[in-house]
Design an enzyme around this catalytic site. Structure first.
Site, short mmCIF file in Angstrom:
data_model
loop_
_atom_site.label_atom_id
_atom_site.label_comp_id
_atom_site.label_asym_id
_atom_site.label_seq_id
_atom_site.Cartn_x
_atom_site.Cartn_y
_atom_site.Cartn_z
N GLY A 244 57.53 -53.91 28.00
CA GLY A 244 57.43 -52.58 28.61
C GLY A 244 58.48 -52.44 29.69
N SER A 245 58.25 -51.53 30.61
CA SER A 245 59.26 -51.25 31.63
C SER A 245 59.30 -52.35 32.70
CB SER A 245 58.96 -49.91 32.29
OG SER A 245 57.71 -49.99 32.94
N GLY A 249 56.33 -54.43 34.44
CA GLY A 249 56.45 -55.88 34.33
C GLY A 249 56.23 -56.57 35.67
N GLU A 266 59.23 -58.95 28.49
CA GLU A 266 60.39 -58.33 27.84
C GLU A 266 60.49 -56.92 28.41
OE1 GLU A 266 62.50 -59.75 26.01
OE2 GLU A 266 61.52 -61.47 25.08
#
Ligand code: NAD
Length: 491
Positions: A244-245, A249, A266
């Protein structure tokens, strides 16, 4: 009948048959302990091409989460003890089951994404024909050696336990099931939460394939904003794998610290590409275009900042514009749409806000295409040499707006390309192989491509440098991140 109305009628019948395939009426369920469940309230899922709610999914809270974690914990010992080859065999059957239902799943993925059928086909086939098999066919064998200080040593990889997987909306099937395959083949059990913006195809895949796996090995729950934080804080998980963003994160990393869960992140990207003076503008234009606008710009590893040497800036931009004029943005169910809408209202509002910033900055626009008025559509947009420090150059723009910039000096443009907190991907384009490799090796990102951008492989590690990630997925390195390493030493 006029030609227009014949075309319209054909489109409507195509739409009707695709909607039949998508089978929205069958409903969407969560999966806990191998069973379909509908706990808690419901969340609407909207087709962004029309703005209409097309289905609803369960909105699970703590109770559903606790049940899913308990099911996964219960299933763990037997699954961990199942031989690797047997687990791989079951997962191959699961992949084959997805493949059997491919046409229906393509229609459904397009219904929840609004995107062209070709893109949904790409996503499903990348999972079933490429990355998925490549990932589960990797081996993670024990290694034995004789050492001076410890005697005979066995180094082996053991599953961590129960994995919490959280995925984003932009490639929901691929990014969810690659986590599932990696976690399960290594002997873990899993609770997956897809994004509330695009959960339908993920849930339908489980509906088709859940009977192939022992109950509790794969659990899938859906929910709104509160479910993710409840999951990352849950003491029943041993690992969190999050895509995700970067902003989210960081919250995830904070949350898992209290229980020291293993973690893979990620995250976002702001990928640069450098076009060297010896590149052939006509040859690279199409590839550059799709590197920027793949998935309508909704890709972590799409090219977001394009730096072109001043000597060929006019030729490359001209070639890009003439390619862009052939690309139609529209509802994915229409056969001639090559790009779809922004996937959800929240993201659409962000793109509109970014556009307002661009307009007020006075930045020149190199090209702006057309897009339908209804639904969450935004036209393909390329900016002409915006300032390096503009907010919309520095941040990740997750939609169809891209910055195209000029450079003079190679060392300076390498510095500009690297001058970002992100480090997911980057690329360099040209013809002199030696120089291409020299430039590539100076770019600071997890993957660097030469004369291409955004290709990946299931058997090679993928991850971000700097704030684009923590750890990797895919490849042996990715599989190892779902394991503890253990050394058994005999004297
Ligand atoms: P997001 O961070 O808003 O949401 C991702 C997931 O996290 C969703 O399932 C969401 O419901 C959940 N979530 C939200 N808040 C949470 C919290 N506090 N704790 C736990 N979970 C939470 O991202 P998005 O908008 O869905 O996806 C777009 C972003 O994902 C972009 O930044 C893109 O670059 C990135 N992305 C990265 C990769 C990669 O492999 N590096 C791949 C695809 C997308």
């Amino acid at each position: 009948m006029s030609e227009m109305s014949a075309e319209f009628q054909k489109e409507q019948s195509t739409r009707a048959s695709l909607l039949k395939r998508a089978n929205l009426e069958a409903g969407f369920f969560n999966f806990i302990g191998g069973k379909r469940v509908s706990l808690g309230g419901t969340l609407d899922v909207v087709n962004p091409a029309t703005g209409e709610a097309i289905a609803s999914v369960p909105d699970v809270g703590q109770e559903g989460l606790d049940q899913a974690v308990a099911a996964a914990r219960g299933a763990f010992p037997a699954w961990a003890a199942t031989p690797y080859a047997e687990r791989r065999g079951l997962l191959s059957s699961f992949i084959a089951r997805i493949k059997e239902h491919e046409p229906d799943l393509i229609a459904l993925l397009t219904a929840e994404h609004g995107r062209p059928l070709s893109t949904s086909t790409w996503e499903l086939q990348t999972l079933t024909d490429e990355y998925g098999p490549a990932l589960i066919n990797l081996e993670l064998p024990s290694e034995e050696s004789d050492t001076k200080t410890m005697g005979h040593v066995i180094k082996r990889y053991t599953p961590l336990g129960v994995v919490c997987a959280i995925s984003p909306w932009n490639a929901p099937v691929l990014l969810s099931f690659l986590k599932v395959l990696a976690a399960l083949v290594t002997g873990n059990t899993i609770v997956l939460k897809p994004s509330p913006y695009a959960p339908l195809t993920v849930l339908r895949i489980a509906d088709y394939g859940i009977d192939l796996l022992p109950p509790g090995v794969l659990n899938i729950i859906t929910g709104g904003d509160t479910l993710g934080p409840l999951m990352t804080a849950h003491p029943g998980f041993d690992k969190v794998t999050f895509t995700g963003s970067t902003q989210t994160g960081k919250r995830v990393m904070n949350s898992v610290a209290t229980t020291l869960k293993r973690l893979t992140l990620e995250l976002g990207g702001n990928d640069p590409a450098i076009v060297l003076p010896d590149a052939d503008p006509e040859k690279i234009a199409e590839s550059l275009f799709w590197s920027m606008f793949m998935l309508n710009g909704h890709a972590c590893i799409s090219l977001k900042r394009l730096y072109i040497h001043e000597s060929i800036y006019p030729a490359v931009t001209q070639a890009l514009i003439s390619y862009a004029t052939q690309i139609k943005t529209g509802d994915g169910y229409a056969p001639d749409s090559a790009l779809g809408p922004v996937q959800n209202k929240m993201q659409f509002q962000q793109i509109q806000a970014t556009w307002a910033e661009i307009e007020s900055s006075g930045t020149k626009v190199l090209y702006q295409g057309e897009a339908p008025d209804q639904g969450y559509f935004f036209p393909v947009t390329m900016l002409d040499n915006p300032a390096d420090d503009a907010s919309f150059v520095k941040k990740e723009v997750f939609g169809p707006i891209r910055s195209v910039m000029k450079y003079t000096d190679l060392d300076d443009v390498i510095r500009r390309a690297n001058d970002t907190s992100y480090g997911l991907g980057s690329s360099v384009w040209g013809t002199d192989t030696k120089q291409l490799v020299e430039v590539a090796s100076q770019l600071k990102s997890g993957t660097v491509w030469i004369n291409q951008h955004a290709s990946l492989a299931g058997d090679l590690p993928f991850g971000g440098h700097k704030e684009s990630g923590f750890g990797v997925e895919f490849g042996i390195e990715g599989l190892k991140s779902y394991c503890s390493v253990q050394v058994i030493a005999t004297k």
